[in-house]
Design a protein around this motif. Structure first.
Motif, PDB file in Angstrom:
ATOM      1  N   ARG A   6       6.675  -0.252  -5.006  1.00  0.00           N
ATOM      2  CA  ARG A   6       6.222   0.968  -4.541  1.00  0.00           C
ATOM      3  C   ARG A   6       4.674   0.675  -3.949  1.00  0.00           C
ATOM      4  O   ARG A   6       4.015   1.414  -3.289  1.00  0.00           O
ATOM      5  N   LYS A   7       3.994  -0.345  -4.451  1.00  0.00           N
ATOM      6  CA  LYS A   7       2.718  -0.672  -4.083  1.00  0.00           C
ATOM      7  C   LYS A   7       2.577  -0.897  -2.400  1.00  0.00           C
ATOM      8  O   LYS A   7       1.536  -0.820  -1.854  1.00  0.00           O
ATOM      9  N   PHE A  27       4.063  -2.604  14.521  1.00  0.00           N
ATOM     10  CA  PHE A  27       3.678  -3.423  15.739  1.00  0.00           C
ATOM     11  C   PHE A  27       3.420  -4.851  15.758  1.00  0.00           C
ATOM     12  O   PHE A  27       3.998  -5.717  16.388  1.00  0.00           O
ATOM     13  N   MET A  28       3.369  -5.585  14.272  1.00  0.00           N
ATOM     14  CA  MET A  28       3.277  -6.899  14.078  1.00  0.00           C
ATOM     15  C   MET A  28       4.745  -7.157  14.306  1.00  0.00           C
ATOM     16  O   MET A  28       5.301  -8.469  14.693  1.00  0.00           O
ATOM     17  N   PHE A  38       9.054 -10.298  19.556  1.00  0.00           N
ATOM     18  CA  PHE A  38       9.130 -10.770  20.919  1.00  0.00           C
ATOM     19  C   PHE A  38       9.006 -12.196  20.859  1.00  0.00           C
ATOM     20  O   PHE A  38       9.392 -13.032  21.625  1.00  0.00           O
ATOM     21  N   GLN A  87      -1.953   3.908   9.292  1.00  0.00           N
ATOM     22  CA  GLN A  87      -2.131   2.761  10.022  1.00  0.00           C
ATOM     23  C   GLN A  87      -1.744   1.428   9.601  1.00  0.00           C
ATOM     24  O   GLN A  87      -1.239   0.586  10.272  1.00  0.00           O
ATOM     25  N   HIS A  88      -1.503   1.381   8.311  1.00  0.00           N
ATOM     26  CA  HIS A  88      -0.656   0.375   7.567  1.00  0.00           C
ATOM     27  C   HIS A  88       0.790   0.256   8.343  1.00  0.00           C
ATOM     28  O   HIS A  88       1.271  -0.683   8.711  1.00  0.00           O
ATOM     29  N   ILE A 100       7.053  -6.107  16.024  1.00  0.00           N
ATOM     30  CA  ILE A 100       7.372  -6.212  17.494  1.00  0.00           C
ATOM     31  C   ILE A 100       6.855  -7.402  18.003  1.00  0.00           C
ATOM     32  O   ILE A 100       7.643  -8.339  18.445  1.00  0.00           O
ATOM     33  N   VAL A 101       5.584  -7.724  17.671  1.00  0.00           N
ATOM     34  CA  VAL A 101       5.212  -8.904  18.231  1.00  0.00           C
ATOM     35  C   VAL A 101       6.052 -10.209  17.728  1.00  0.00           C
ATOM     36  O   VAL A 101       6.326 -11.253  18.491  1.00  0.00           O
ATOM     37  N   ALA A 123       1.767   1.618  10.781  1.00  0.00           N
ATOM     38  CA  ALA A 123       1.893   1.474  12.338  1.00  0.00           C
ATOM     39  C   ALA A 123       1.429  -0.161  12.562  1.00  0.00           C
ATOM     40  O   ALA A 123       2.045  -0.632  13.367  1.00  0.00           O
ATOM     41  N   LEU A 124       0.401  -0.560  11.997  1.00  0.00           N
ATOM     42  CA  LEU A 124       0.071  -2.065  12.030  1.00  0.00           C
ATOM     43  C   LEU A 124       1.274  -2.993  11.815  1.00  0.00           C
ATOM     44  O   LEU A 124       1.668  -3.770  12.652  1.00  0.00           O
ATOM     45  N   GLN A 170       4.168   0.996  -0.433  1.00  0.00           N
ATOM     46  CA  GLN A 170       3.982   2.183   0.181  1.00  0.00           C
ATOM     47  C   GLN A 170       2.490   2.876  -0.136  1.00  0.00           C
ATOM     48  O   GLN A 170       2.203   3.633  -1.009  1.00  0.00           O
ATOM     49  N   THR A 171       1.638   2.327   0.846  1.00  0.00           N
ATOM     50  CA  THR A 171       0.240   2.850   0.398  1.00  0.00           C
ATOM     51  C   THR A 171       0.035   4.327   1.210  1.00  0.00           C
ATOM     52  O   THR A 171      -1.026   4.917   0.854  1.00  0.00           O
ATOM     53  N   GLY A 172       0.745   4.690   1.831  1.00  0.00           N
ATOM     54  CA  GLY A 172       0.780   6.074   2.300  1.00  0.00           C
ATOM     55  C   GLY A 172      -0.198   5.846   3.613  1.00  0.00           C
ATOM     56  O   GLY A 172      -0.554   7.047   4.348  1.00  0.00           O
ATOM     57  N   GLN A 173      -0.776   4.815   3.912  1.00  0.00           N
ATOM     58  CA  GLN A 173      -1.730   4.788   5.089  1.00  0.00           C
ATOM     59  C   GLN A 173      -0.952   4.477   6.211  1.00  0.00           C
ATOM     60  O   GLN A 173      -0.335   3.655   6.584  1.00  0.00           O
TER      61      GLN A 173
END
Lengths: 113, 166, 657
Positions: C615-616, C630-631, C637, C623-624, C633-634, C626-627, C618-621
């Motif tokens: 559960r650690k 997208f990582m 790719f 932006q985490h 996705i990279v 989203a980051l 799951q920061t609730g952040q």
């Protein structure tokens, strides 16, 4: 070789617009990922929206199989969406701000364990 | 040549202002830089012969949305305006990621063989867009209208809050 | 008319089943209506059975060679197909007649016996279901359907033995009966499954064709098939109260007496004998299995008879006599004679029903006083019961010309034929059969002795109980007694030695070639002598009091106690249950608590622990998330660009193609 590259560089075509819009998109994404202020995040999202529209219009100009402005129409739809999004987004931000007196994204951690 | 100069100028302004918007520590400056970026995009539209869209871009983005954002800033701003827009802890990994993305994007775009067509789009864009929008895409048009209405009502409800019925 | 009845033989078990349904669902509160429905349906079944019986018997052994079979497929899958329907041949017709006849009489008798019982409607519902299950079992075309009805019979016995469930002893007896039968049924089911696996069919007719040539159809050795046969035989052993499963039958006396009569005479216990008779081919093919059946039968017969000598309750004595007689039937089957077994089954059904119903009259008159030492001199109080009971006793003792004489004699005869005494024994175990024959003969003597012991104690001498004034039972109870008495006399005559084709019982119900039974005078004289000896001894001990039974007891107290306490079998079982099964249960309980629960709880703990760690993430952040998104996705790719679109990597990502 250099001539060809130079030529490519100076003859503005689809690729230029695509790279422009892509770069703009990722700058917007950078704002979304890296800014603390939620309004800056929202601004990043707006940038991303706009950059997408460049894509649509550029593709419409260079690769459309018919003499139609479908890309433009969709760009307008996206603009409308962006307007709606920013309205709802700001409403949410203000609503959250009232509860938490903060615009810091890192404080918005309801989903935390 | 003129085209190239104009393109690179516009691109520089658009991307530069967008980048500065991200970098800026003052949220108010960010908003203004975003406005410049939007106008730059409008100029890109003109380069692409999309005059109507350029006008819409200026009206909606540069006009309405920026105003919205500025309102939002004013609603929520407190303390020193120069420290209103810091980076979060994710800045460095995000920057690396974004660089990677930009490179990937550029490489992909250059390597891809695009299906160019020689058909020129109509010159008078307003009429063409109106024709399309009110014939072929009339459903989308109507849906967008409903969406805008819903967004408006939703925004009002979210901000005002719903009175709890007993 | 006959064709109609034959084509609609399925109605025979259906009628009582319907009665059960109607009574339990609708008319439970209306006792009289319920009783009429029940008796009416069983009489209908009886009439149908009689029509079929007349038709079948009229055609000689046609149905023996070509049984009438009407089936529909219940369900099927490759290699396994189960049909429901009816299989009518001479054996099942005989059983149909016996079962419907006895059940009808018992139901009529119950009108008097159960008069005023608050659960009368329930009683009749159960009895109807009991009859329905037994009738279904009788005409079942394959072993699985038979097993279904077999279990239903077991259920009904449970319900009826525990009919007065308020009595603790009754509910305990019901449970005992059910559990004991279940123990055997497990073997039966196992045997059925093994047969299905090896032969690919459970159809009785197909099996009887395939089993004699089992080496052609299966890879089984004779030893393997023998094992299957013995496992299968466990079911009939339990149901028919054979040693060591006999313990439930005496306890089953806790039920109402008509139920005892039903269980002992027509429905429950003979099911085992009938089932073995149905698949007798299996046992005949395997001499060792056959010998096993015979040994169990003969031993049970003798064993139960020795217990019956010392019991003091009328119904207990009758119960042990039933076990003993069932042992006879098994012995007959073990001597490969379907005829003798079924013949004894039939005559036994009549006289045992008679005896039980007579005992019911006595109990009724004595206000449920159980001990026979409280009776005495009942002859002058209840003459009808006395005379019919005498007929029953003479029949079971095997005195000419009563029914038991013929059937018991036939059993002795077939056992004798298989033994080395006959000089030209068939079969591979003549010596064993000699012993079995001697046991059977001894049992015949004992049977006569204990039956007449009870008879003399109950009906002669002076009434010992001072509290009650016995009275003759009402007509509704005595009339069935008289009918059964008549049948107890005449039903044996169809087995008169020397009867030829188209007349003898052995012609109608047989397996294999028909042989005219010659009178074996030696055996007839022997068995009659033994029976008379038994009766005489009983008379001397308990009627004329020439000898004192007490003196004999004092001479051999050990034997007396052994017999009186039923060889301590119940105690032995209890000891096993307390000391072995309970201990095993305790062990398993501990195993469950520590090992099984430990594993299960361990998984829970693991999930919990994993949760605390994971559960650690799951920061609730926002932006985490989203980051990382997208990582991803990279990464995708890059993976795709280096491996190509058709690589397995695309499958990893959940993409198509």
């Amino acid at each position: 070789m250099i001539d060809i590259l130079m030529d490519k560089f100076l003859t503005i075509g689809l690729e230029h617009f695509l790279i422009l819009s892509g770069t703009l998109f990722f700058i917007g994404l950078f704002a979304v990922l890296a800014k603390k202020n939620v309004i800056a995040v929202l601004m990043g999202i707006e940038i991303m929206f706009t950059s997408v529209n460049i894509n649509l219009v550029a593709f419409n100009k260079y690769t459309a199989a018919e003499a139609l402005l479908t890309g433009h129409v969709f760009a307008i739809f996206v603009i409308a969406l962006a307007a709606a999004e920013v309205a709802v987004g700001l409403a949410l931000i203000i609503s959250i701000y009232r509860q938490r007196t903060s615009t810091d994204v890192q404080d918005f951690d309801w989903l935390k364990w | 040549m003129t085209m190239a100069v104009m393109f690179y100028l516009i691109a520089f302004v658009t991307l530069g202002s967008a980048f500065m918007m991200v970098i800026s520590k003052n949220i108010f400056h960010s908003a203004l830089l975003m406005l410049i970026s939007f106008i730059g995009v409008a100029a890109v539209y003109i380069l692409l012969h999309a005059d109507f869209l350029a006008a819409v871009q200026v009206l909606v983005y540069a006009g309405a949305i920026t105003i919205f954002i500025v309102f939002g800033i004013m609603f929520t701003m407190k303390g020193d305006p120069r420290k209103t827009n810091p980076f979060s802890k994710n800045a460095i990994p995000a920057a690396v990621l974004i660089l990677l993305f930009i490179v990937i994007n550029a490489v992909t775009v250059i390597k891809t063989v695009w299906p160019f067509s020689n058909i020129a789009p109509p010159e008078t864009t307003v009429k063409a867009i109106a024709d399309l929008m009110l014939t072929k895409y009339v459903v989308g048009f109507e849906v967008t209208a409903v969406l805008l209405l819903a967004a408006m009502v939703g925004a009002i409800v979210i901000v005002k809050g719903v009175k709890k019925s007993s | 008319m006959f064709d109609f009845a034959l084509n609609n033989a399925w109605l025979i078990p259906l009628f009582p089943a319907l009665a059960f349904g109607i009574i339990t669902l609708f008319t439970k509160k209306m006792t009289k209506l319920s009783v009429s429905i029940s008796i009416g349906t069983i009489l209908l079944s009886f009439v149908l059975s009689v029509i079929i019986g007349i038709g079948v018997i009229g055609q000689g052994d046609t149905f023996l060679e070509h049984p009438y079979k009407a089936v529909v497929t219940w369900f099927s899958m490759p290699g396994f197909s189960i049909e429901v329907g009816t299989l009518i041949d001479n054996v099942s017709v005989m059983m149909l007649l016996v079962v419907t006849f006895i059940t009808s009489l018992v139901q009529i008798y119950s009108l008097g016996y159960m008069h005023g019982d608050p659960g009368l409607a329930r009683f009749y519902a159960y009895v109807s279901l009991f009859a329905a299950s037994m009738l279904g079992l009788v005409i079942a075309p394959n072993l699985l359907i038979m097993f279904v009805f077999w279990e239903l019979v077991g259920l009904c016995s449970y319900l009826l033995i525990g009919f007065w469930f308020g009595k603790i002893s009754a509910s305990a007896a019901a449970k005992k009966a059910f559990i004991t039968c279940r123990a055997g049924d497990f073997g039966l089911l196992l045997g059925i499954i093994l047969l299905q696996i090896n032969f690919g069919t459970l159809d009785l007719q197909q099996l009887s064709v395939m089993i004699p040539n089992f080496t052609q159809y299966t890879g089984l050795t004779a030893a393997g098939l023998t094992a299957i046969a013995i496992i299968l035989f466990l079911g009939p052993m339990a149901k028919s109260g054979q040693f060591p499963f006999h313990v439930w039958l005496p306890d089953a006396m806790e039920g109402p007496t008509p139920v005892s009569a039903l269980i002992h005479a027509a429905t429950m216990v003979v099911a085992g004998v009938y089932l073995v008779g149905r698949i007798l081919t299996l046992f005949i093919t395997l001499p060792s299995a056959l010998l096993f059946v015979a040994i169990i039968g003969a031993f049970t017969a003798l064993f139960a008879a020795t217990i019956a000598i010392t019991q003091t309750e009328m119904k207990k004595i009758l119960a042990y006599s039933t076990i003993s007689q069932l042992g006879y039937m098994m012995l007959a089957l073990g001597a490969a004679s379907l005829t003798a077994s079924m013949f004894h089954l039939m005559t036994h059904a009549f006289f045992k029903a008679l005896l039980f119903l007579g005992a019911g009259c006595v109990l009724h008159a004595m206000h449920n006083e159980a001990s026979i030492w409280k009776y005495g001199g009942l002859k002058k109080y209840m003459p009808v019961t006395y005379w019919t009971f005498l007929i029953g006793c003479l029949a079971i003792a095997g005195i000419f010309p009563f029914a038991g004489f013929f059937s018991k004699d036939l059993i002795l005869e077939v056992t004798f034929a298989a033994s080395s005494l006959s000089g030209h024994a068939q079969g591979p175990f003549p010596v064993a059969y000699t012993v079995l024959f001697l046991m059977a003969a001894l049992t015949a003597f004992l049977t006569a002795f204990y039956m007449f012991r009870m008879f003399f104690i109950c009906f002669h001498g002076e009434l010992r109980s001072k509290e009650v004034q016995p009275q003759e039972a009402p007509k509704v109870m005595t009339v069935p007694l008289i009918i059964l008495g008549i049948f107890s006399i005449i039903s044996g005559w169809v087995g008169w030695p020397g009867l030829g084709e188209g007349q003898a019982f052995g012609y109608f119900v047989r397996l294999g070639e028909f042989q005219v039974m010659e009178a074996n005078w030696l055996l007839i004289i022997l068995s009659t002598l033994l029976a008379l000896l038994g009766i005489g001894l009983a008379a001397l001990f308990y009627w004329k009091k020439t000898f004192s039974a007490q003196a004999v007891i004092e001479r051999v107290p050990f034997l007396y106690k052994l017999s009186y306490n039923k060889y301590y079998i119940d105690e032995f079982y209890l000891w096993i249950i307390h000391h072995i099964i309970d201990k095993c249960g305790w062990l398993l309980w501990k195993f469950d608590i520590y090992v099984v629960d430990g594993i299960v709880n361990g998984f829970g703990k693991m999930a919990q622990w994993g949760g605390t760690v994971m559960r650690k993430v799951q920061t609730g952040q926002l932006q985490h998330y989203a980051l990382i998104f997208f990582m991803g996705i990279v990464l995708m790719f890059l993976l795709l660009s280096f491996t190509g679109v058709h690589s397995p990597a695309i499958g990893l990502m959940g993409g198509a193609k």
